[in-house]
Design an enzyme around this catalytic site. Structure first.
Site, PDB file in Angstrom:
ATOM      1  N   ASP A  64       0.881  -1.168   0.000  1.00 54.62           N
ATOM      2  CA  ASP A  64       0.000   0.000   0.000  1.00 54.62           C
ATOM      3  C   ASP A  64       0.919   1.219   0.000  1.00 54.62           C
ATOM      4  OD1 ASP A  64      -1.594   2.163   0.545  1.00 54.62           O
ATOM      5  OD2 ASP A  64      -2.611   1.274   2.270  1.00 54.62           O
ATOM      6  N   TYR A 156      -8.289  14.714  -7.158  1.00 58.07           N
ATOM      7  CA  TYR A 156      -7.338  14.060  -8.073  1.00 58.07           C
ATOM      8  C   TYR A 156      -6.400  15.093  -8.710  1.00 58.07           C
ATOM      9  CZ  TYR A 156      -5.719  11.076 -11.948  1.00 58.07           C
ATOM     10  OH  TYR A 156      -4.949  10.364 -12.849  1.00 58.07           O
ATOM     11  N   THR A 191      -7.188   2.058 -19.652  1.00 60.37           N
ATOM     12  CA  THR A 191      -6.963   1.118 -18.544  1.00 60.37           C
ATOM     13  C   THR A 191      -8.256   1.104 -17.727  1.00 60.37           C
ATOM     14  OG1 THR A 191      -6.216   2.852 -17.054  1.00 60.37           O
ATOM     15  CG2 THR A 191      -4.505   1.772 -18.377  1.00 60.37           C
TER      16      THR A 191
HETATM   17  N1  LIG Z   1      -5.729   5.900 -17.330  1.00 60.59           N
HETATM   18  C1  LIG Z   1      -5.632   7.200 -17.557  1.00 60.59           C
HETATM   19  O1  LIG Z   1      -6.350   7.751 -18.402  1.00 60.59           O
HETATM   20  C2  LIG Z   1      -4.614   8.022 -16.798  1.00 60.59           C
HETATM   21  C3  LIG Z   1      -4.372   9.334 -17.230  1.00 60.59           C
HETATM   22  C4  LIG Z   1      -3.425  10.101 -16.568  1.00 60.59           C
HETATM   23  C5  LIG Z   1      -2.717   9.567 -15.496  1.00 60.59           C
HETATM   24  N2  LIG Z   1      -2.977   8.294 -15.087  1.00 60.59           N
HETATM   25  C6  LIG Z   1      -2.185   7.780 -13.960  1.00 60.59           C
HETATM   26  O2  LIG Z   1      -1.486   6.627 -14.366  1.00 60.59           O
HETATM   27  C7  LIG Z   1      -1.210   5.795 -13.231  1.00 60.59           C
HETATM   28  C8  LIG Z   1      -1.573   4.358 -13.544  1.00 60.59           C
HETATM   29  O3  LIG Z   1      -2.978   4.241 -13.707  1.00 60.59           O
HETATM   30  P1  LIG Z   1      -3.663   3.232 -14.749  1.00 60.59           P
HETATM   31  O4  LIG Z   1      -4.243   4.046 -15.813  1.00 60.59           O
HETATM   32  O5  LIG Z   1      -2.728   2.143 -15.112  1.00 60.59           O
HETATM   33  O6  LIG Z   1      -4.871   2.714 -13.856  1.00 60.59           O
HETATM   34  P2  LIG Z   1      -5.189   1.281 -13.175  1.00 60.59           P
HETATM   35  O7  LIG Z   1      -6.374   1.531 -12.323  1.00 60.59           O
HETATM   36  O8  LIG Z   1      -5.234   0.240 -14.217  1.00 60.59           O
HETATM   37  O9  LIG Z   1      -3.904   0.986 -12.275  1.00 60.59           O
HETATM   38  C9  LIG Z   1      -3.676   1.570 -11.010  1.00 60.59           C
HETATM   39  C10 LIG Z   1      -2.985   0.558 -10.122  1.00 60.59           C
HETATM   40  O10 LIG Z   1      -2.682   1.158  -8.852  1.00 60.59           O
HETATM   41  C11 LIG Z   1      -3.005   0.216  -7.830  1.00 60.59           C
HETATM   42  N3  LIG Z   1      -3.270   0.890  -6.559  1.00 60.59           N
HETATM   43  C12 LIG Z   1      -4.361   1.613  -6.205  1.00 60.59           C
HETATM   44  N4  LIG Z   1      -4.219   2.061  -4.933  1.00 60.59           N
HETATM   45  C13 LIG Z   1      -3.039   1.603  -4.477  1.00 60.59           C
HETATM   46  C14 LIG Z   1      -2.342   1.722  -3.238  1.00 60.59           C
HETATM   47  N5  LIG Z   1      -2.862   2.402  -2.195  1.00 60.59           N
HETATM   48  N6  LIG Z   1      -1.126   1.148  -3.138  1.00 60.59           N
HETATM   49  C15 LIG Z   1      -0.586   0.446  -4.168  1.00 60.59           C
HETATM   50  N7  LIG Z   1      -1.208   0.286  -5.348  1.00 60.59           N
HETATM   51  C16 LIG Z   1      -2.426   0.868  -5.509  1.00 60.59           C
HETATM   52  C17 LIG Z   1      -4.231  -0.541  -8.361  1.00 60.59           C
HETATM   53  O11 LIG Z   1      -4.416  -1.773  -7.697  1.00 60.59           O
HETATM   54  C18 LIG Z   1      -3.875  -0.678  -9.838  1.00 60.59           C
HETATM   55  O12 LIG Z   1      -3.161  -1.879 -10.098  1.00 60.59           O
HETATM   56  C19 LIG Z   1      -2.001   6.415 -12.070  1.00 60.59           C
HETATM   57  O13 LIG Z   1      -1.131   7.179 -11.255  1.00 60.59           O
HETATM   58  C20 LIG Z   1      -2.998   7.316 -12.769  1.00 60.59           C
HETATM   59  O14 LIG Z   1      -3.431   8.379 -11.957  1.00 60.59           O
HETATM   60  C21 LIG Z   1      -3.909   7.512 -15.719  1.00 60.59           C
END
Ligand SMILES: NC(=O)c1ccc[n+]([C@@H]2O[C@H](COP(=O)([O-])OP(=O)(O)OC[C@H]3O[C@@H](n4cnc5c(N)ncnc54)[C@H](O)[C@@H]3O)[C@@H](O)[C@H]2O)c1
Length: 251
Positions: A64, A156, A191
């Site tokens: 976490d 966020y 994702t």
């Molecule tokens: N998907 C998008 O459009 C987008 C756009 C901009 C930025 N992001 C950023 O990219 C990063 C990855 O996101 P993603 O798109 O792969 O989404 P995702 O939801 O597929 O992956 C996020 C991962 O973080 C893990 N997670 C959540 N809370 C946690 C915690 N407390 N400790 C450890 N792990 C934890 C989840 O279990 C998951 O595996 C994030 O930081 C997100 O904010 C995503």
């Protein structure tokens, strides 16, 4: 192949989405990978696939990111297994959609704890190992949400803005130790996080057409940018906010 040979990389949120693709790509490019996630079963599956293909080059750990204690355990175990961590990808994150009226202090604190504090304490935990190794690259995953307004993403956007600022401060403080710190700002990436907001095809189609490249980003689109920043190819790059957004910021 071999763009990360000799590196030991800790990647958070590696059980899904972008983090899982980064773990796979980094292993393929020669890194030893400490893949962590709060969703242990998912990250275990990612690591099993990596190790089946590339040998015993990765370990999976339950983590976490908002817990400093967890960070210490994960780093110590990873270092025991592979040696000093030289790359950190602070990728784990959660999304929260609340209007101004709806944001509660409880939810604000949860999002800030995971997205912003989680990345800060991650840097603070691994930097001593990087100092020991005499080299380091930290890649903090922020978002376009730190650069432009995104309606209803109040907590966020605040957390992603904090990451951008922290990255610059850390880059300045750590440059003298040969430790580079950069942030990555993805646009929309297909994702679970994205489909939770744009679930239906019509909304997705509309969103897609807003982008000059006329498509939603893939986890691979982001992972290759992260790979560049993690590798020595970017050895004179620090303190930047690297946008990967299909061109939407240009219009
Ligand atoms: N998907 C998008 O459009 C987008 C756009 C901009 C930025 N992001 C950023 O990219 C990063 C990855 O996101 P993603 O798109 O792969 O989404 P995702 O939801 O597929 O992956 C996020 C991962 O973080 C893990 N997670 C959540 N809370 C946690 C915690 N407390 N400790 C450890 N792990 C934890 C989840 O279990 C998951 O595996 C994030 O930081 C997100 O904010 C995503």
């Amino acid at each position: 192949m071999g763009r990360l040979a000799g590196k030991v990389a800790l990647i958070t949120g590696a059980g899904n989405g972008q983090g899982s693709v980064e773990a796979y790509l980094f292993a393929r490019e020669g890194a030893k990978v400490i893949a962590t996630d709060i969703a242990y079963e998912n990250v275990k599956e990612v690591v099993n696939k990596i190790n089946r293909e590339f040998g015993e080059v990765a370990i999976a750990m339950m983590h976490d990111v908002s817990s400093e204690e967890d960070w210490k355990k994960v780093a110590e175990k990873g270092v025991d297994k592979f040696g000093p961590i030289t790359v950190l990808v602070n990728n784990a994150g959660v999304l929260s959609m609340d209007t101004y009226e709806e944001v509660s202090h409880k939810n604000w604190s949860k999002v800030m704890d995971i997205n912003a504090w989680g990345q800060f304490v991650g840097m603070r935990t691994v930097v001593p190992y990087m100092k020991k190794a005499g080299v380091g690259s930290i890649v903090n995953i922020s978002s376009l949400a730190s650069l432009v307004s995104v309606r209803q993403f109040n907590a966020y956007t605040a957390s992603k803005g904090a990451i951008e600022s922290l990255t610059k401060t850390a880059a300045t403080e750590l440059g003298g130790y040969n430790i580079r710190v950069n942030s990555v700002h993805p646009g929309s990436v297909k994702t679970n996080m994205f489909t939770a907001v744009y679930a239906d095809e019509a909304a997705m189609e509309k969103r897609k057409n807003n982008y000059p490249l006329k498509r939603i980003g893939t986890p691979e689109d982001i992972a290759y940018g992260v790979l560049y920043l993690a590798s020595d190819e970017s050895s004179y790059v620090t303190g930047i906010a690297h946008v990967i957004d299909g061109g939407i910021m240009a219009q």
